[in-house]
Write an enzyme that holds these catalytic residues in place. Sequence first.
Site, PDB file in Angstrom:
ATOM      1  N   HIS A 102      28.476  34.843  39.207  1.00  0.00           N
ATOM      2  CA  HIS A 102      29.361  36.420  39.491  1.00  0.00           C
ATOM      3  C   HIS A 102      28.217  37.163  38.105  1.00  0.00           C
ATOM      4  O   HIS A 102      27.977  36.850  37.282  1.00  0.00           O
ATOM      5  CB  HIS A 102      30.782  36.655  39.047  1.00  0.00           C
ATOM      6  N   HIS A 104      28.469  41.277  37.339  1.00  0.00           N
ATOM      7  CA  HIS A 104      29.773  42.174  36.840  1.00  0.00           C
ATOM      8  C   HIS A 104      29.070  43.640  37.257  1.00  0.00           C
ATOM      9  O   HIS A 104      27.893  43.706  36.584  1.00  0.00           O
ATOM     10  CB  HIS A 104      30.084  42.054  35.614  1.00  0.00           C
TER      11      HIS A 104
HETATM   12  P1  DGP Z   1      33.152  35.110  32.525  1.00  0.00           P
HETATM   13  O1  DGP Z   1      33.650  35.492  31.570  1.00  0.00           O
HETATM   14  O2  DGP Z   1      31.593  35.799  32.817  1.00  0.00           O
HETATM   15  O3  DGP Z   1      33.180  34.476  33.256  1.00  0.00           O
HETATM   16  O4  DGP Z   1      33.574  36.917  33.618  1.00  0.00           O
HETATM   17  C1  DGP Z   1      35.082  36.544  34.638  1.00  0.00           C
HETATM   18  C2  DGP Z   1      35.470  37.468  34.931  1.00  0.00           C
HETATM   19  O5  DGP Z   1      37.038  37.314  36.110  1.00  0.00           O
HETATM   20  C3  DGP Z   1      36.882  38.161  34.105  1.00  0.00           C
HETATM   21  O6  DGP Z   1      35.962  39.729  34.076  1.00  0.00           O
HETATM   22  C4  DGP Z   1      37.567  38.101  34.775  1.00  0.00           C
HETATM   23  C5  DGP Z   1      38.202  37.540  35.689  1.00  0.00           C
HETATM   24  N1  DGP Z   1      39.045  37.561  36.662  1.00  0.00           N
HETATM   25  C6  DGP Z   1      38.889  35.794  35.832  1.00  0.00           C
HETATM   26  N2  DGP Z   1      40.207  35.721  36.901  1.00  0.00           N
HETATM   27  C7  DGP Z   1      41.022  36.512  37.783  1.00  0.00           C
HETATM   28  C8  DGP Z   1      41.327  36.553  38.869  1.00  0.00           C
HETATM   29  O7  DGP Z   1      42.039  36.127  39.347  1.00  0.00           O
HETATM   30  N3  DGP Z   1      41.147  37.720  40.334  1.00  0.00           N
HETATM   31  C9  DGP Z   1      40.302  38.547  39.836  1.00  0.00           C
HETATM   32  N4  DGP Z   1      39.708  40.040  40.328  1.00  0.00           N
HETATM   33  N5  DGP Z   1      39.756  38.135  38.290  1.00  0.00           N
HETATM   34  C10 DGP Z   1      39.539  37.658  38.016  1.00  0.00           C
END
Ligand code: DGP
Length: 142
Positions: A102, A104
């Site tokens: 992903h 950001h």
């Molecule tokens: P990272 O630390 O780079 O792996 O970022 C993961 C991101 O994913 C973190 O900023 C929060 C987001 N995240 C985790 N679970 C969910 C979810 O169920 N829904 C959404 N919308 N975001 C999520």
Amino acid sequence: MTHDSNCIFCKIVSGDIPAAVVYEDDRCLAFADLGQATKGHTLLIPKDHQENIYELEEDTAAYLFKMAPRIANAIKTEFEPEGMNLINNNGKAASQSVFHYHLHFIPRYGTNDGFQPSFEDNSAQYTSEDLQLIAKNINKHL
Ligand code: DGP
């Protein structure tokens, strides 16, 4: 299309858990990050389950980065941030918590908006010869 039933982002792709969808097509999905590091914080993912930058297929990477300026400009137009960080964490040591690639998009509202990426300046410790050797050693694997 690879789907990992244990992956939270794959569950978002399949609609098994809800998300605030910003954009969707057959290959990628953009949705609001639950944490909203800053207002408008958005994630862009491939629909295919690819864990990190090392696994990311080149055509998937090309497609995500083709879409990235559109996503960034939509966030910029809507929220008028002063800047934007694009961040991709790979591996636990780099703060990756969801192991589905992903990107950001973190819009920035000045230097006191609560998000503080920082880089040490270690330039004093490296000569230009050191940098040449670092570059050469990386390049030999390409
Ligand atoms: P990272 O630390 O780079 O792996 O970022 C993961 C991101 O994913 C973190 O900023 C929060 C987001 N995240 C985790 N679970 C969910 C979810 O169920 N829904 C959404 N919308 N975001 C999520």
